[in-house]
Design an enzyme around this catalytic site. Structure first.
Site, PDB file in Angstrom:
ATOM      1  CD  GLU A   1      -4.232   6.502  22.405  1.00 35.96           C
ATOM      2  OE1 GLU A   1      -3.337   7.311  22.099  1.00 35.96           O
ATOM      3  OE2 GLU A   1      -5.443   6.756  22.291  1.00 35.96           O
ATOM      4  NE  ARG A   2      -7.661   3.364  24.266  1.00 34.85           N
ATOM      5  CZ  ARG A   2      -8.400   3.836  25.258  1.00 34.85           C
ATOM      6  NH1 ARG A   2      -8.421   3.237  26.438  1.00 34.85           N
ATOM      7  NH2 ARG A   2      -9.097   4.925  25.092  1.00 34.85           N
TER       8      ARG A   2
ATOM      9  CE  LYS B   1      -7.610   9.567  16.188  1.00 35.58           C
ATOM     10  NZ  LYS B   1      -7.509   8.864  17.490  1.00 35.58           N
TER      11      LYS B   1
ATOM     12  CD  GLU C   1     -10.920   8.978  19.098  1.00 34.04           C
ATOM     13  OE1 GLU C   1     -11.794   8.275  19.626  1.00 34.04           O
ATOM     14  OE2 GLU C   1      -9.733   8.613  19.003  1.00 34.04           O
TER      15      GLU C   1
ATOM     16  NE  ARG D   1     -17.667   6.467  17.288  1.00 36.63           N
ATOM     17  CZ  ARG D   1     -17.023   6.050  18.357  1.00 36.63           C
ATOM     18  NH1 ARG D   1     -17.395   6.466  19.560  1.00 36.63           N
ATOM     19  NH2 ARG D   1     -16.018   5.220  18.258  1.00 36.63           N
TER      20      ARG D   1
ATOM     21  CE  LYS E   1     -10.361   2.573  14.833  1.00 36.14           C
ATOM     22  NZ  LYS E   1     -10.653   3.013  16.214  1.00 36.14           N
TER      23      LYS E   1
ATOM     24  CG  ASP F   1     -13.143   2.196  18.708  1.00 40.89           C
ATOM     25  OD1 ASP F   1     -12.269   1.757  17.946  1.00 40.89           O
ATOM     26  OD2 ASP F   1     -12.908   2.931  19.687  1.00 40.89           O
TER      27      ASP F   1
ATOM     28  CD  GLU G   1      -6.920   1.133  12.290  1.00 39.82           C
ATOM     29  OE1 GLU G   1      -6.598   1.972  11.430  1.00 39.82           O
ATOM     30  OE2 GLU G   1      -7.226   1.439  13.469  1.00 39.82           O
TER      31      GLU G   1
ATOM     32  CD  GLU H   1      -9.583   0.747  22.865  1.00 35.05           C
ATOM     33  OE1 GLU H   1      -8.997   0.653  21.760  1.00 35.05           O
ATOM     34  OE2 GLU H   1     -10.202   1.771  23.220  1.00 35.05           O
TER      35      GLU H   1
ATOM     36  CD1 TRP I   1     -16.854   9.115  22.469  1.00 34.98           C
ATOM     37  CD2 TRP I   1     -15.952  10.653  23.828  1.00 34.98           C
ATOM     38  NE1 TRP I   1     -15.844   9.753  21.778  1.00 34.98           N
ATOM     39  CE2 TRP I   1     -15.267  10.701  22.586  1.00 34.98           C
ATOM     40  CE3 TRP I   1     -15.552  11.531  24.847  1.00 34.98           C
ATOM     41  CZ2 TRP I   1     -14.217  11.588  22.328  1.00 34.98           C
ATOM     42  CZ3 TRP I   1     -14.511  12.416  24.601  1.00 34.98           C
ATOM     43  CH2 TRP I   1     -13.848  12.443  23.352  1.00 34.98           C
TER      44      TRP I   1
END
Ligand code: GCW
Length: 749
Positions: A214-215, A334, A338, A383, A407, A412, A434, A440, A590
């Site tokens: 992923e990514r 996690k 999501e 968010r 993060k 993000d 993180e 990405e 999003w």
């Protein structure tokens, strides 16, 4: 005593007949270039670090002969390697020194358990070796991973001592010593003492069991699950070596969007096999745990963390893991983010979920890294605020072996974000930083973007949590709030591509992450310089321009994707290319329009007290700075403020003109990087030079695409003319909007 230059001379002198280089006329001459060519010929014919090294596989551990490149003059003493005691980790240090010294100096050192020659290198711990004890080097305070490197004299012989209080320290010291040689530092007055500031320095692999990453932009997962445990790909050892060389001591093997199957016996056997490869290099394995695993694996009706059957399931599962992996690191989770399952599915808090796993791990000394990247299915007003709102009330309610992983920014992994407001706001909880190493949001693997400055900017940001100087680095290393346990995580950019990271320059991001994990106060420029010297060349005519390119590269991405604090403007799903027009769909946060909020009048997200009030999540002095449109750092203007297009910034330009100027400037930096790189061909093997040049050409096209599409879009909103001298986008907005990339990496369709 052998000097580095002499050793290289010697080697070359011994080989020409066999190599047939006489016939080529490439004999050593006073002029530098033919001499270098000769040395490359030696390497190319399989006697150096191997011809294949130049495909990037060898990373920064190429160990090419220390040639007569400018600057070789120091004394490298390496005829004897003394390893009084052998353990698995000390054997790794020994093997790496043998490999490194043979490649760099052209002589294979003799191995011995005692010093009999001047110029020997001795490695070990005082506890296991009387010889090392005799050096009298104070190892107290080095801990389980620190080291000292000193010149000492044994029986009249000058030697280099690489000493730790534990084996892992010796291993890290060995790599440090090799780095000194690789970067041509003097080694005749060594007095080095290094202790890592952060205890858990881990990579997070977002790797699925079917090898999809992923990514990921560097091929498939390096974990060949199907052939494990029977086939241990040598790449796993090289992976561990590379990590050990920069101090990374752990890896979470599977994606945080976790598949419960990783916890079944069949996969645990494979995990144990990998742990066995990584262990001699000082690395532990960790796993991402899916919260609903008890239901999926064993059919329990619930995963409620307060249910005794669920608790027992995790205790049993954990004991099963430790039976085959005694040094297993723990779980990364996690949850309730999501679509992932989590304790909130049962009305329980993140603390109750994390503590249940922590209790299962505690008897085995394992830890839980519980991610704070949460956002609920109900849309929040901003968010930005959600993680803080959910986690701050839980401070003090986590077990001692829980770390909360945050993060670097609240949204993000954008090209630039202010530091996450959780840093400094949870004094009773160790917080793991993180970072994303995979790019990405910064051009995947084709854009040259050195992330060292991004990491450094965040780590040096001042939270003011306990007064001025309360940097994020001090939160992360535990010193600000007195935590012995500390951690840092990097989402890996590693895959099955021959060069590991998808592009040669993306290797630098893995390298920089490791070095900053070891010392979050290190300078990204110094790290870049080490990397360039080790990966390409020590020649200042190469090092200086390339470090310059790297240091400007991240800012260029910010400029051509959206400066002044704009964020989250990329294509939907895959995040490839510009998509400032993205709107609609399942949830507002999003979309791009949610973040830039551009109207005819102005642009930016009002996060002041008059808007979403996210500023109030920072301590008052920081909040006051972000709140004030005159004092907010200009690169966060539109992150915190909605301003008229005509608002003036420090250059005297309006926001509109300044954005256009920055889009141009970003493209210009890329054009400049191309021009610089073109002049550097004589310093780089053709294979790597060609790929970097091709990727820079892609980057230039895509930077122009970002600029033109963004300007076309924002102009359609602002209605303002382009500043004088700026050329209109080459295509219409409709054209840019019509582009689709159904198979771009990361496409979720
Ligand atoms: O940035 C987003 C990514 C997701 C990722 C998520 C996360 C692993 O687009 O692919 O999922 O963050 O960090 O959990």
């Amino acid at each position: 005593m052998v000097t580095a230059a002499m050793a290289a001379d010697e080697r070359v002198r011994q080989k020409p007949a066999r190599l047939g280089v006489d016939a080529t006329g490439l004999r050593p001459r006073p002029s530098r270039w033919p001499w270098i060519a000769l040395l490359s010929a030696v390497a190319w014919m399989g006697l150096g670090a191997s011809a294949q090294a130049e495909d990037g596989y060898a990373l920064w551990l190429r160990y090419q002969p220390l040639s007569t490149e400018v600057g070789v003059g120091q004394t490298a003493s390496a005829t004897q390697l003394v390893v009084p005691v052998e353990t698995p980790v000390l054997a790794s240090a020994r093997d790496e020194l043998l490999r490194g010294l043979s490649g760099l100096l052209g002589v294979v050192p003799t191995l011995s358990d005692d010093v009999t020659q001047a110029g020997a290198i001795v490695i070990g711990t005082p506890a296991s070796s009387a010889l090392v004890r005799g050096f009298g080097i104070d190892t107290a305070g080095l801990g389980s991973e620190g080291y000292a490197i000193r010149n000492v004299v044994v029986d009249g012989h000058p030697v280099v001592a690489i000493v730790g209080d534990a084996d892992a320290g010796v291993l890290y010291g060995a790599f440090h010593f090799l780095r000194l040689l690789q970067t041509q530092q003097p080694i005749d007055a060594l007095d080095i003492r290094e202790v890592p500031k952060v205890s858990l320095r881990v990579l997070n692999h977002w790797d699925d069991l079917n090898r999809y990453v992923e990514r990921g932009y560097a091929g498939q997962s390096i974990w060949d699950w199907h052939r494990l445990p029977g086939w241990l790909d040598p790449r796993y050892t090289d992976y561990a070596r590379a990590n050990a060389s920069i101090g990374i001591n752990g890896a979470v093997l599977n994606n945080v969007n976790a598949n419960a199957q990783i916890l079944t016996p069949m996969y645990l056997e494979k995990v144990a096999a990998l742990a066995g490869v990584l262990r001699p290099w000082g690395m532990r394995v960790y796993l991402s745990a899916r919260f609903s695993a008890p239901m999926e694996i064993d059919g329990l009706e619930t995963a409620d963390p307060l249910d005794p059957r669920v608790q027992q399931w995790w205790r049993d599962k954990t004991a099963e893991i430790y039976a085959s992996i005694p040094d297993f690191g723990g779980f990364l989770v996690k949850a309730n983010s999501e679509g992932q399952p989590g304790p909130q599915d049962y009305g329980r808090s993140h603390a109750e979920g994390a503590n249940m796993l922590a209790d299962a791990l505690a008897p085995h000394d394992g830890v839980v890294m519980w991610r704070a990247f949460v956002y609920s299915d109900e849309e929040p007003d901003d968010r930005h605020k959600q993680a803080y709102n959910e986690f701050v009330p839980l401070d003090g309610r986590f077990r001692d072996n829980v770390l909360v992983q945050v993060k670097n920014g609240a949204i993000d992994f954008q090209p630039r974000e202010p530091f996450h407001p959780l840093f400094g706001a949870m004094p009773a909880t160790p917080l793991v930083m993180e970072f994303q190493i995979t790019k990405e949001y910064l051009g995947f693997s084709t854009h040259l973007a050195y992330l060292g400055p991004l990491y450094e900017e965040v780590l040096r940001a001042d939270t003011h949590a306990v007064g001025a100087g309360s940097t994020v680095a001090k939160v992360v290393d535990g010193s600000l709030h007195g935590h012995a346990l500390s951690g840092i995580a990097g989402v890996a950019n590693i895959g099955s591509d021959r060069n590991w990271s998808g592009s040669h320059f993306d290797q630098a991001n893995w390298f920089a992450y490791g070095r900053l994990a070891w010392d979050p106060e290190a300078a990204s420029r110094d790290i870049a310089e080490d990397w360039v010297r080790m990966t390409f060349s020590n020649d200042p005519a190469f090092v200086e321009p390339v470090v310059g390119m790297m240091m400007a590269s991240r800012e260029a991405v910010v400029d051509y994707t959206g400066a002044l604090g704009l964020h989250h403007l990329m294509g939907r799903g895959h995040h490839y290319g510009p998509g400032p027009w993205v709107e609609g769909g399942p949830r507002a946060d999003w979309t791009s329009v949610y973040y830039h909020r551009a109207t005819r009048e102005g642009i930016g997200f009002d996060r002041t007290t008059r808007g979403s009030d996210a500023v109030s999540q920072y301590v008052p002095s920081v909040a006051a700075m972000f709140e004030d449109v005159e004092r907010v750092p200009e690169h966060f203007l539109l992150w915190f403020h909605h301003v008229p297009w005509t608002h003036r910034v420090s250059s005297g330009r309006t926001v509109w003109d300044e954005l256009v100027h920055r889009y141009d400037r970003g493209v210009g930096t890329v054009v400049g990087m191309q021009a610089t790189w073109d002049t550097l061909a004589p310093h780089v093997d053709a294979e790597r030079h060609r790929q970097v040049a091709a990727f820079l050409a892609i980057q230039q096209q895509e930077a122009e695409w970002w600029r033109d599409a963004s300007i076309a879009y924002f102009q359609s909103i602002s209605g303002l003319p382009l500043p004088a001298g700026h050329v209109s986008p080459v295509r219409t907005l409709e054209y840019y909007r019509s582009l689709e990339f159904p198979h771009a990496p990361g496409d979720t369709q």
